[in-house]
Enzyme design. Structure first.
Site, short mmCIF file in Angstrom:
data_model
loop_
_atom_site.label_atom_id
_atom_site.label_comp_id
_atom_site.label_asym_id
_atom_site.label_seq_id
_atom_site.Cartn_x
_atom_site.Cartn_y
_atom_site.Cartn_z
N GLU A 69 2.89 -0.61 -10.17
CA GLU A 69 1.74 -1.01 -10.97
C GLU A 69 1.33 0.10 -11.94
O GLU A 69 1.06 -0.16 -13.12
CB GLU A 69 0.54 -1.36 -10.07
CG GLU A 69 0.80 -2.52 -9.14
CD GLU A 69 1.39 -2.13 -7.78
OE1 GLU A 69 1.35 -2.98 -6.88
OE2 GLU A 69 1.89 -0.99 -7.63
N HIS A 90 3.92 4.35 -8.33
CA HIS A 90 3.92 2.97 -7.86
C HIS A 90 4.24 2.07 -9.05
O HIS A 90 3.95 2.40 -10.20
CB HIS A 90 2.57 2.61 -7.28
CG HIS A 90 2.30 3.21 -5.94
ND1 HIS A 90 1.33 2.73 -5.09
CD2 HIS A 90 2.87 4.26 -5.29
CE1 HIS A 90 1.31 3.44 -3.99
NE2 HIS A 90 2.23 4.39 -4.08
N CYS A 112 -2.38 -1.09 -4.03
CA CYS A 112 -3.10 -0.20 -3.12
C CYS A 112 -4.38 0.29 -3.78
O CYS A 112 -4.65 -0.01 -4.95
CB CYS A 112 -2.21 0.97 -2.72
SG CYS A 112 -1.96 2.17 -4.06
N CYS A 139 -3.66 2.26 -7.03
CA CYS A 139 -3.33 1.37 -8.15
C CYS A 139 -4.54 0.56 -8.58
O CYS A 139 -4.74 0.31 -9.78
CB CYS A 139 -2.18 0.45 -7.76
SG CYS A 139 -0.63 1.33 -7.47
#
Length: 140
Positions: free
Chosen positions: A55, A53, A83, A86
């Site tokens: 992040e 992801h 999410c 993360c």
């Protein structure tokens, strides 16, 4: 001094680049002392790795650049609400502030039934929750 919109616009640019490569349109930057320390785009599909992801990718770069797991002086900007996965990394690395543009429907770290970004039910050494700023999506 740059404002939140400046950094969110950069996240949106990174998200567009991610989408052009077939990934979800998410981009993130980490800022320290009003300078971009790291930036990344979503790479889940191109790297065939669910942990890529935007992040987390930005956190990986920042940790490496600083040679430290302490990001407590950093702010994370991202085009989408982090999410739960993360959010775990954000809390673990003690990022002090999270600014995001788009809330997510499921598993959001601030808005879901598992609000890891704002919960105090975490290991004590993680410290206090980061400041959370949800910008309106009509800023551009």
């Amino acid at each position: 001094m740059k404002d939140d919109i400046y950094y969110i616009n950069r996240c949106e640019e990174l998200g567009k680049s991610a989408a052009q490569k077939g990934n979800p349109p998410v981009g993130s930057v980490i800022v320290k002392d009003d300078q971009i320390l790291s930036e990344a785009e979503e790479a889940v599909k191109t790297k065939n790795d669910v942990t890529c992801h935007a992040e987390i990718e930005a956190i990986r770069i920042a940790v490496k650049k600083l040679d430290s797991s302490d990001l407590s002086e950093c702010i994370l900007f991202t085009s989408h609400e982090p999410c739960v996965m993360c959010s775990y990394a954000i809390r673990y690395y003690k990022i002090k502030k999270v600014v995001f543009l788009n809330a997510v429907d499921y598993l959001g770290g601030a808005t879901s039934s598992m609000p890891l970004l704002t919960s105090n039910e975490v290991p004590p050494h993680w410290g206090k929750p980061p400041e959370i700023v949800h910008l309106k999506s009509d800023i551009q």
